[in-house]
Design an enzyme around this catalytic site. Structure first.
Site, PDB file in Angstrom:
ATOM      1  N   LYS A 126      -5.068  -0.719  17.872  1.00 47.40           N
ATOM      2  CA  LYS A 126      -4.350  -0.811  16.587  1.00 47.40           C
ATOM      3  C   LYS A 126      -4.109  -2.266  16.263  1.00 47.40           C
ATOM      4  O   LYS A 126      -4.059  -3.107  17.166  1.00 47.40           O
ATOM      5  CB  LYS A 126      -2.994  -0.097  16.698  1.00 47.40           C
ATOM      6  CG  LYS A 126      -2.405   0.294  15.355  1.00 47.40           C
ATOM      7  CD  LYS A 126      -2.975   1.601  14.863  1.00 47.40           C
ATOM      8  CE  LYS A 126      -2.516   1.958  13.482  1.00 47.40           C
ATOM      9  NZ  LYS A 126      -2.884   3.354  13.135  1.00 47.40           N
ATOM     10  N   ASP A 161      -4.453   1.816   7.496  1.00 45.42           N
ATOM     11  CA  ASP A 161      -3.176   2.444   7.853  1.00 45.42           C
ATOM     12  C   ASP A 161      -2.234   2.054   6.718  1.00 45.42           C
ATOM     13  O   ASP A 161      -2.717   1.751   5.612  1.00 45.42           O
ATOM     14  CB  ASP A 161      -2.683   1.937   9.224  1.00 45.42           C
ATOM     15  CG  ASP A 161      -1.542   2.790   9.798  1.00 45.42           C
ATOM     16  OD1 ASP A 161      -1.820   3.837  10.400  1.00 45.42           O
ATOM     17  OD2 ASP A 161      -0.354   2.426   9.634  1.00 45.42           O
TER      18      ASP A 161
HETATM   19  P1  NDP Z   1       0.141   4.249   2.676  1.00 47.71           P
HETATM   20  O1  NDP Z   1       0.423   2.799   2.689  1.00 47.71           O
HETATM   21  O2  NDP Z   1      -0.982   4.771   1.854  1.00 47.71           O
HETATM   22  O3  NDP Z   1       1.450   5.047   2.242  1.00 47.71           O
HETATM   23  C1  NDP Z   1       2.665   4.943   2.897  1.00 47.71           C
HETATM   24  C2  NDP Z   1       3.676   5.725   2.096  1.00 47.71           C
HETATM   25  O4  NDP Z   1       4.892   5.867   2.833  1.00 47.71           O
HETATM   26  C3  NDP Z   1       4.041   5.023   0.787  1.00 47.71           C
HETATM   27  O5  NDP Z   1       4.320   5.971  -0.180  1.00 47.71           O
HETATM   28  C4  NDP Z   1       5.282   4.255   1.200  1.00 47.71           C
HETATM   29  O6  NDP Z   1       6.133   3.916   0.141  1.00 47.71           O
HETATM   30  C5  NDP Z   1       5.951   5.295   2.076  1.00 47.71           C
HETATM   31  N1  NDP Z   1       7.012   4.736   2.892  1.00 47.71           N
HETATM   32  C6  NDP Z   1       8.286   5.093   2.830  1.00 47.71           C
HETATM   33  N2  NDP Z   1       9.018   4.398   3.687  1.00 47.71           N
HETATM   34  C7  NDP Z   1       8.202   3.562   4.304  1.00 47.71           C
HETATM   35  C8  NDP Z   1       8.406   2.573   5.277  1.00 47.71           C
HETATM   36  N3  NDP Z   1       9.612   2.316   5.798  1.00 47.71           N
HETATM   37  N4  NDP Z   1       7.340   1.906   5.713  1.00 47.71           N
HETATM   38  C9  NDP Z   1       6.126   2.154   5.204  1.00 47.71           C
HETATM   39  N5  NDP Z   1       5.869   3.094   4.270  1.00 47.71           N
HETATM   40  C10 NDP Z   1       6.916   3.777   3.810  1.00 47.71           C
HETATM   41  O7  NDP Z   1      -0.043   4.668   4.210  1.00 47.71           O
HETATM   42  P2  NDP Z   1      -0.762   5.964   4.814  1.00 47.71           P
HETATM   43  O8  NDP Z   1      -0.537   7.134   3.937  1.00 47.71           O
HETATM   44  O9  NDP Z   1      -2.121   5.592   5.205  1.00 47.71           O
HETATM   45  O10 NDP Z   1       0.078   6.141   6.171  1.00 47.71           O
HETATM   46  C11 NDP Z   1       1.241   6.954   6.247  1.00 47.71           C
HETATM   47  C12 NDP Z   1       1.493   7.319   7.689  1.00 47.71           C
HETATM   48  O11 NDP Z   1       0.388   8.050   8.200  1.00 47.71           O
HETATM   49  C13 NDP Z   1       1.680   6.150   8.651  1.00 47.71           C
HETATM   50  O12 NDP Z   1       2.580   6.528   9.662  1.00 47.71           O
HETATM   51  C14 NDP Z   1       0.300   5.981   9.250  1.00 47.71           C
HETATM   52  O13 NDP Z   1       0.359   5.353  10.509  1.00 47.71           O
HETATM   53  C15 NDP Z   1      -0.122   7.431   9.373  1.00 47.71           C
HETATM   54  N6  NDP Z   1      -1.543   7.695   9.475  1.00 47.71           N
HETATM   55  C16 NDP Z   1      -2.434   7.216   8.561  1.00 47.71           C
HETATM   56  C17 NDP Z   1      -3.760   7.524   8.659  1.00 47.71           C
HETATM   57  C18 NDP Z   1      -4.758   7.110   7.639  1.00 47.71           C
HETATM   58  O14 NDP Z   1      -5.911   7.500   7.753  1.00 47.71           O
HETATM   59  N7  NDP Z   1      -4.386   6.353   6.624  1.00 47.71           N
HETATM   60  C19 NDP Z   1      -4.275   8.315   9.788  1.00 47.71           C
HETATM   61  C20 NDP Z   1      -3.256   8.839  10.649  1.00 47.71           C
HETATM   62  C21 NDP Z   1      -1.954   8.511  10.494  1.00 47.71           C
HETATM   63  P3  NDP Z   1       6.019   2.487  -0.597  1.00 47.71           P
HETATM   64  O15 NDP Z   1       4.856   2.624  -1.518  1.00 47.71           O
HETATM   65  O16 NDP Z   1       7.328   2.324  -1.264  1.00 47.71           O
HETATM   66  O17 NDP Z   1       5.793   1.473   0.480  1.00 47.71           O
HETATM   67  O1  2IT Z   2      -3.237   6.289  12.736  1.00 49.79           O
HETATM   68  C1  2IT Z   2      -4.454   6.507  12.550  1.00 49.79           C
HETATM   69  O2  2IT Z   2      -5.064   7.356  13.197  1.00 49.79           O
HETATM   70  C2  2IT Z   2      -5.140   5.747  11.494  1.00 49.79           C
HETATM   71  N1  2IT Z   2      -4.513   4.949  10.817  1.00 49.79           N
HETATM   72  C3  2IT Z   2      -6.609   5.944  11.272  1.00 49.79           C
HETATM   73  C4  2IT Z   2      -7.400   5.125  12.249  1.00 49.79           C
HETATM   74  C5  2IT Z   2      -8.884   5.085  12.015  1.00 49.79           C
HETATM   75  O3  2IT Z   2      -9.529   4.376  12.791  1.00 49.79           O
HETATM   76  O4  2IT Z   2      -9.399   5.754  11.116  1.00 49.79           O
END
Ligand code: NDP
Ligand code: 2IT
Length: 463
Positions: A143, A183
């Site tokens: 990561k 992420d």
């Molecule tokens: P994004 O940046 O696309 O979205 C994050 C969302 O969460 C935004 O709406 C953000 O709001 C909100 N949020 C609320 N509180 C917080 C905070 N304290 N810190 C950060 N964000 C906050 O991220 P993802 O949707 O990609 O990721 C969301 C979660 O899913 C994370 O935990 C990530 O690690 C996990 N994840 C992501 C994957 C992926 O493929 N993208 C895969 C597996 C897990 P605002 O716009 O106000 O910041």
């Molecule tokens: O938390 C996660 O699994 C991710 N942000 C996706 C990682 C990836 O390599 O697609």
């Protein structure tokens, strides 16, 4: 015969010692990684669930698998200087933690958020080891990220930051070495700039070095949707196994980013109504079901606040403060924003309001105390490592397509993703049963993910 007796004796010793050994490793991690609370939290959660594994496999104790698995193979921290639109110099900190490469090249996302520090990257990297193992695909755990805040930055600023970040990161990654992706705060725009700079420095088109790429230059169809869709496939399997379904359920989804939007979309297609979503400033409630095309327009296209929703949708309400979303009554809670979103207070509120299942879309969105409380109350918990593995699994499918120099259709990728999520539920369920924790998918996923990595480490010697 002698060997068998030895095994029995070793098992008995292990049985007696497993708990102490685990606690000793946890204490060591806390002492050697002071102040890294998120990292401590995930280590405690994973290691404590491995007690029955150590009893059955004393060889893991002998070969110090636990002591080795909690120590990253390599950690890189670096300066990221860049020039903002006013011509001022800004300095951020970059990270890449290459945690474990026993079963494949390091793989895991990059997070750009002001809260990022070494503890957060290590917790995410540690989780990634077991998550990636669960996908059944050959990917190790890693990561990275930066404390850079993309909010309010111009496209040019984002580009300059990404180019500076990659100017150091490039020497540590490679399509057979370490493959970053998105992420929080890192989506297709950032991956594009990162890929451009990598390609320029390397003077080679190594498509598989990053995933989540745009579709015109090696990205995979369905990668954008994969984490959210995968979460719903996994949660649906769990619900079905317990004679429930999404049909007619009230669902609350925290976040309104990549994971949240596509989880909400798939849950809706399974007959659920998504009542509430949020961003870090506040949450919206729309009893008619959240209009996801409108959310996409606001968040993906305009990059504005979720508050905008109520100005464009009659009957919807907006409330300040993100955590208040868990006071909205629901059957299924899908935390898809960030870590420790649901602590014990929110967990109690959810249970009081009749929640039946929690599907973790974000990484570690519930505190350990909240998870224990849900399990104690008989609430079904789809743990993050298993439930959100669809994103990284589809990243691995993107790598496969890049290696083969071809691309599969959306349907082909989604079908593979579905198969992977169904399998992850099955192996998590089986491991939970085999190791005496039937119905506890948190423990089941940890064990199933751990076994493959531990066996690979055993085969590869003390490295
Ligand atoms: P994004 O940046 O696309 O979205 C994050 C969302 O969460 C935004 O709406 C953000 O709001 C909100 N949020 C609320 N509180 C917080 C905070 N304290 N810190 C950060 N964000 C906050 O991220 P993802 O949707 O990609 O990721 C969301 C979660 O899913 C994370 O935990 C990530 O690690 C996990 N994840 C992501 C994957 C992926 O493929 N993208 C895969 C597996 C897990 P605002 O716009 O106000 O910041
Ligand atoms: O938390 C996660 O699994 C991710 N942000 C996706 C990682 C990836 O390599 O697609």
């Amino acid at each position: 015969m002698g060997y068998e007796i030895n095994q029995v004796i070793e098992s008995a010793i292990a049985g007696k010692n497993a708990k102490d050994i685990i606690e000793k490793v946890i204490d060591d991690v806390k002492a050697r990684n002071k102040g890294e609370e998120e990292f401590h939290q995930t280590v405690e959660e994973v290691l404590r669930s491995l007690e029955p594994v150590l009893v059955k496999h004393p060889e893991y104790i002998k070969e110090s698998i636990l002591n080795r698995i909690v120590e990253p193979e390599r950690q890189v921290m670096f300066r990221v200087p860049w020039v903002d639109d006013n011509g001022d110099v800004q300095v951020n900190r970059g990270f890449r933690v290459q945690f474990n490469s026993a079963i494949g090249p390091y793989k895991g996302g990059l997070r750009f958020h002001p809260s990022v520090n070494l503890s957060i990257i290590k917790f995410l990297g540690f989780e990634q080891i077991f998550k990636n193992s669960l996908t059944s695909l050959p990917i190790g755990g890693g990561k990275g990220g930066s404390d850079f805040d993309p909010k309010g930055k111009s496209d040019r600023e984002i580009m300059r930051f990404c180019q500076s970040f990659m100017t150091e990161l490039y020497r540590h990654i490679g399509q057979d070495v370490d493959v970053p992706a998105g992420d929080i705060g890192v989506g297709a725009r950032e991956i594009g700039y990162l890929f451009g700079q990598y390609k320029r420095i390397r003077n080679a088109y190594e498509g598989g070095v990053l995933t989540g790429k745009g579709l015109t230059y090696g990205g995979s169809l369905a990668r954008k949707e994969a984490t959210g869709f995968g979460l719903i496939y996994f949660t649906n399997e769990m619900l079905n196994y317990h004679k429930h379904s999404f049909e007619g359920k009230r669902v609350v989804v925290s976040g309104s980013g990549n994971v949240a939007i596509y989880a909400a979309e798939k849950a809706t297609s399974f007959g659920a109504t998504v009542i509430a979503m949020c961003d870090s400033a506040g949450y919206i409630v729309d009893e008619n079901g959240v209009d996801l095309e409108l959310v996409k327009q606001i968040k993906e296209v305009e990059r504005k606040r979720i508050k905008e929703y109520v100005a464009r949708k009659e009957g919807a309400q907006y409330f300040e403060g993100q955590k208040g979303i868990w006071s909205v009554k629901c059957d299924v809670a899908l935390p898809c924003a960030t870590q420790n979103d649901i602590s014990i207070e929110e967990a109690k509120l959810l249970v009081e309001n009749g929640v039946i299942a929690v599907g973790e879309g974000a990484n570690m969105p519930c505190t350990n105390e909240a998870v224990d409380y849900f399990l104690e109350k008989g609430i079904l918990v789809a743990p993050a490592k298993a439930a959100n593995a669809g994103g990284v699994a589809t990243s691995a499918l993107e790598m496969s397509q890049n290696s083969m120099r071809l691309s599969w259709t959306f349907e082909e990728v989604e079908e593979k993703l579905k198969g992977i999520m169904v399998n992850i539920f099955a192996i998590s369920k089986d491991a939970a049963e085999e190791y005496g924790n039937e119905g506890n998918y948190v423990v089941g996923a940890n064990i199933a993910g751990f076994l493959k990595v531990a066996d690979a480490m055993m085969s590869q010697g003390i490295i």
